[in-house]
Structures are given as C-alpha cells and as structure tokens.
Design a protein around this motif. Sequence first.
Motif, short mmCIF file in Angstrom:
data_model
loop_
_atom_site.label_atom_id
_atom_site.label_comp_id
_atom_site.label_asym_id
_atom_site.label_seq_id
_atom_site.Cartn_x
_atom_site.Cartn_y
_atom_site.Cartn_z
N TYR A 146 0.85 -1.19 0.00
CA TYR A 146 0.00 0.00 0.00
C TYR A 146 0.89 1.24 0.00
O TYR A 146 1.49 1.58 1.01
CB TYR A 146 -0.92 0.00 1.22
CG TYR A 146 -1.90 -1.14 1.20
CD1 TYR A 146 -3.12 -1.01 0.53
CD2 TYR A 146 -1.63 -2.34 1.84
CE1 TYR A 146 -4.03 -2.05 0.50
CE2 TYR A 146 -2.54 -3.38 1.81
CZ TYR A 146 -3.72 -3.23 1.14
OH TYR A 146 -4.63 -4.26 1.11
N TRP A 147 0.96 1.91 -1.16
CA TRP A 147 1.85 3.05 -1.35
C TRP A 147 1.06 4.36 -1.32
O TRP A 147 0.30 4.66 -2.24
CB TRP A 147 2.57 2.90 -2.68
CG TRP A 147 3.61 3.91 -2.98
CD1 TRP A 147 4.23 4.76 -2.10
CD2 TRP A 147 4.17 4.20 -4.25
NE1 TRP A 147 5.15 5.54 -2.74
CE2 TRP A 147 5.14 5.21 -4.06
CE3 TRP A 147 3.98 3.70 -5.53
CZ2 TRP A 147 5.88 5.73 -5.11
CZ3 TRP A 147 4.72 4.20 -6.57
CH2 TRP A 147 5.66 5.21 -6.37
N PRO A 148 1.23 5.18 -0.26
CA PRO A 148 0.52 6.45 -0.21
C PRO A 148 1.16 7.48 -1.15
O PRO A 148 2.36 7.74 -1.06
CB PRO A 148 0.66 6.90 1.26
CG PRO A 148 1.70 6.03 1.86
CD PRO A 148 1.96 4.88 0.95
N ARG A 150 0.39 11.39 -3.05
CA ARG A 150 -0.43 12.60 -3.03
C ARG A 150 -0.31 13.28 -4.39
O ARG A 150 0.79 13.44 -4.92
CB ARG A 150 0.06 13.52 -1.92
CG ARG A 150 -0.61 14.84 -1.86
CD ARG A 150 -0.22 15.66 -0.65
NE ARG A 150 1.22 15.72 -0.46
CZ ARG A 150 1.81 15.77 0.73
NH1 ARG A 150 1.10 15.77 1.82
NH2 ARG A 150 3.12 15.85 0.81
N LYS A 182 -0.74 -1.26 -4.55
CA LYS A 182 -1.95 -0.43 -4.58
C LYS A 182 -1.58 0.98 -4.16
O LYS A 182 -1.03 1.19 -3.08
CB LYS A 182 -3.02 -0.99 -3.65
CG LYS A 182 -4.27 -0.18 -3.66
CD LYS A 182 -5.34 -0.83 -2.83
CE LYS A 182 -6.46 0.13 -2.66
NZ LYS A 182 -7.64 -0.11 -3.26
N VAL A 183 -1.85 1.95 -5.03
CA VAL A 183 -1.60 3.35 -4.72
C VAL A 183 -2.76 3.85 -3.87
O VAL A 183 -3.92 3.70 -4.25
CB VAL A 183 -1.45 4.21 -5.99
CG1 VAL A 183 -1.39 5.68 -5.66
CG2 VAL A 183 -0.20 3.80 -6.74
N VAL A 184 -2.44 4.41 -2.71
CA VAL A 184 -3.44 4.94 -1.79
C VAL A 184 -3.37 6.47 -1.87
O VAL A 184 -2.37 7.06 -1.45
CB VAL A 184 -3.18 4.47 -0.35
CG1 VAL A 184 -4.23 5.02 0.60
CG2 VAL A 184 -3.10 2.95 -0.28
N PRO A 185 -4.41 7.12 -2.42
CA PRO A 185 -4.38 8.59 -2.53
C PRO A 185 -4.40 9.23 -1.14
O PRO A 185 -5.14 8.80 -0.27
CB PRO A 185 -5.64 8.94 -3.30
CG PRO A 185 -6.17 7.65 -3.84
CD PRO A 185 -5.61 6.55 -3.02
N THR A 186 -3.56 10.25 -0.95
CA THR A 186 -3.56 11.00 0.30
C THR A 186 -3.91 12.45 0.00
O THR A 186 -3.77 12.91 -1.13
CB THR A 186 -2.18 10.94 1.01
OG1 THR A 186 -1.21 11.51 0.16
CG2 THR A 186 -1.79 9.51 1.33
#
Length: 188
Positions: A146-148, A150, A182-186
């Motif tokens: 899980y890659w945050p 922005r 999985k790209v996690v939007p911040t």
Amino acid sequence: MTTPSAPLRPRPHRWTACLARPLLGLVITAAAQVASAQGLQVTRNPVADTSSTSQSKAGPTALRVLSTRSHMQCPLPGKNTRLLSIDSPREWDDTIEHQDEITALGRKVRWSRERVLVYALESKPYAGVRLDAPSRVIRLAQGVLYWPVRQVMPEMGAEKATVLTRPCVMTTIDRAYWQRIKVVPTRP
C-alpha cells in the motif's frame, strides 16, 4: 519342515522416528519460504504445520522509504498511467529512458537490498500537476504493498502553462516480496 522366511529388513531405530517429524517440518517450512520468495502461492495443511507461523497470521510489515523524487516530465516512456516496480539495474536500463539512477532518484540504488517503485500519471496538456510520496514507510500486508501518493493540483485561478507534461514519482524502498501494489491517494 522348513518355513519360508521373509527377506530381512533392518528395523528403524527409535531415534529415527523422533527426528523424522521435526525434520519434515523444517523441510516444509523451507520449501514454503522459497516458494513465497519466488512469488508463488503456498497452501499449507493446518494440521501438519502447527509449529510454524504463516505470513497471513502475521500483521502488516512496514518497509522503509529510502528516497523519493518527483518529476514533472517522467523519464518513463509512454503517455498512459503506469505503476511498476523495478528490481534490477538491467530492468532499470530497459524501463527508464535517458536517465541513470543518480539523475532520476538522486542516489545510487543498492539493488541487492532495495527496489524502486514508479507511479506515472497520463500526459497532461498543462504544467502544475505534481505527484508526491509523503510517507517514510510503506505498508505491506497479505501480499499487497500500500503506497501512499499525493497528487498536488495547481491552485484554482492560477495561470497554467500549456505544455505537455507527464508527472511521476519514484521511490526507493527496502527489498521485499509482494504480489500487487496499490496506490493509496492522500490529501495535500
């Protein structure tokens, strides 16, 4: 009168039975670790493997972010959104155009201990969009990284230069094994 005798077979010693079960457990555990290191799914028999802990029972792992660099014009070829992991110098040369590691990342990658993640957006007809990876750790849980990330947009009403850009972010992390990113939007 003679009775036919069965062929003589050596009888196993008691210590053989005592060592066989733990040795079999070690062999199974080692085989499972090799398979998971190669990215293979391993199914375990819960009755036969009660002594070892499986990765699914363990909590998430935190991987250190060693470096991050954002680019307004990504050195990754193409125009579409891409998310990938680069695992070796050869793969770097085959994937990234016209930039070495120091130019693109700001440092040399120690490939035996590190991997590089790249996330690129589709081409934009204006400047000002930027990607950033603000976290110092990335969470790895059940084979998913899980890659945050922005996405910073230009301010409302700000003048946008009309130039073709392709923003991306590159991150160097500790080497680990996963099946999916999985790209996690911040939020900015």
